[in-house]
Write an enzyme that holds these catalytic residues in place. Structure first.
Site, PDB file in Angstrom:
ATOM      1  N   HIS A   1      -9.090  -3.543  -2.385  1.00 25.62           N
ATOM      2  CA  HIS A   1      -8.204  -2.771  -1.497  1.00 25.62           C
ATOM      3  C   HIS A   1      -8.601  -1.284  -1.506  1.00 25.62           C
ATOM      4  CE1 HIS A   1      -3.872  -1.908  -0.052  1.00 25.62           C
ATOM      5  NE2 HIS A   1      -4.357  -0.720  -0.344  1.00 25.62           N
ATOM      6  N   GLU A   2      -8.835  -0.752  -2.705  1.00 28.69           N
ATOM      7  CA  GLU A   2      -9.137   0.686  -2.807  1.00 28.69           C
ATOM      8  C   GLU A   2     -10.522   1.014  -2.252  1.00 28.69           C
ATOM      9  OE1 GLU A   2      -6.593   2.320  -3.246  1.00 28.69           O
ATOM     10  OE2 GLU A   2      -5.406   0.721  -4.151  1.00 28.69           O
TER      11      GLU A   2
ATOM     12  N   HIS B   1     -10.343   1.244   1.362  1.00 32.85           N
ATOM     13  CA  HIS B   1      -9.812   2.528   1.836  1.00 32.85           C
ATOM     14  C   HIS B   1     -10.938   3.536   2.047  1.00 32.85           C
ATOM     15  CE1 HIS B   1      -5.478   2.448   2.055  1.00 32.85           C
ATOM     16  NE2 HIS B   1      -5.312   2.000   0.829  1.00 32.85           N
TER      17      HIS B   1
ATOM     18  N   CYS C   1       0.854  -1.180   0.000  1.00 35.78           N
ATOM     19  CA  CYS C   1       0.000   0.000   0.000  1.00 35.78           C
ATOM     20  C   CYS C   1       0.892   1.232   0.000  1.00 35.78           C
ATOM     21  CB  CYS C   1      -0.891  -0.017   1.240  1.00 35.78           C
ATOM     22  SG  CYS C   1      -1.979   1.407   1.367  1.00 35.78           S
TER      23      CYS C   1
HETATM   24 ZN    ZN Z   1      -3.685   1.175  -0.016  1.00 35.13          ZN
END
Ligand code: ZN
Length: 192
Positions: free
Chosen positions: A130-131, A134, A83
């Site tokens: 993953h995004e 976030h 990341c």
């Molecule tokens: Zn990340």
């Protein structure tokens, strides 16, 4: 500047009101991503904008405005993730093998699957999850999976017969056949 403070990254992002607003943030994100060492995705809160916009760039740049996962597979795959907010850190995560995403700037549905032969598909599939995480204030550390410790006595011969179990079924087979099953984490060595 990429945000590296966990507290900031744990804030929930708000939807953008218009696609235009989202596109402006998307352009900033793509610029920042291009300038990064080896990033393949970035979310707006990683550059201090708490809005639901993220970009991924595995096969081609893709901006996602107010994205949401509308379908996800039950089965997961294990992926080694990094990341941009945590340089040098890597975590083994469990991600859904396939997801379907909708976003305000895309008509219809976007489908991501790690099941094809192309490794880039797996990258894209993990990256989009993953995004979007976030944007919900979730970092990769919360998706980390610890593979079951595999207790294998050292030096098993390839043709040595071993017994393995998945908790329901027990199999006796040669180590060369058993090894990939044990390493997948679904099977473990049964007490002899
Ligand atoms: Zn990340």
């Amino acid at each position: 500047m990429i945000i590296t403070e966990m507290k900031q990254l744990q804030l929930m992002c708000e939807e953008v009101k218009t696609v235009k607003e989202g596109e402006e943030i998307g352009a900033q994100l793509l610029k920042e991503l291009t300038e990064s060492e080896n990033g393949i995705g970035l979310a707006a809160n990683q550059i201090g904008i708490n809005k639901r916009v993220c970009v991924i760039n595995v096969k081609e740049p893709l901006v996602l405005i107010n994205p949401r996962i509308v379908e996800k597979s039950e089965d997961q795959f294990v992926f080694a993730e990094g990341c941009l907010s945590f340089p040098g850190k890597h975590v083994k995560t469990g991600r859904h093998t396939s997801v379907i995403v909708e976003a305000d700037n895309h008509e219809g549905k976007l489908s991501f699957s790690a099941e094809s032969e192309d490794i880039n598909d797996a990258f894209e599939c993990a990256c989009v999850q993953h995004e979007i995480d976030h944007l919900d204030g979730i970092t990769m550390f919360e998706r980390s999976v610890t593979p079951q410790p595999v207790r294998v006595p050292k030096k098993i011969g390839r043709n040595e017969r071993v017994t393995i179990t998945d908790g329901k079924e027990t199999k006796e087979l040669k180590w060369k056949k058993a090894q990939p099953l044990v390493e997948s984490g679904d099977w473990e060595m049964a007490p002899a």
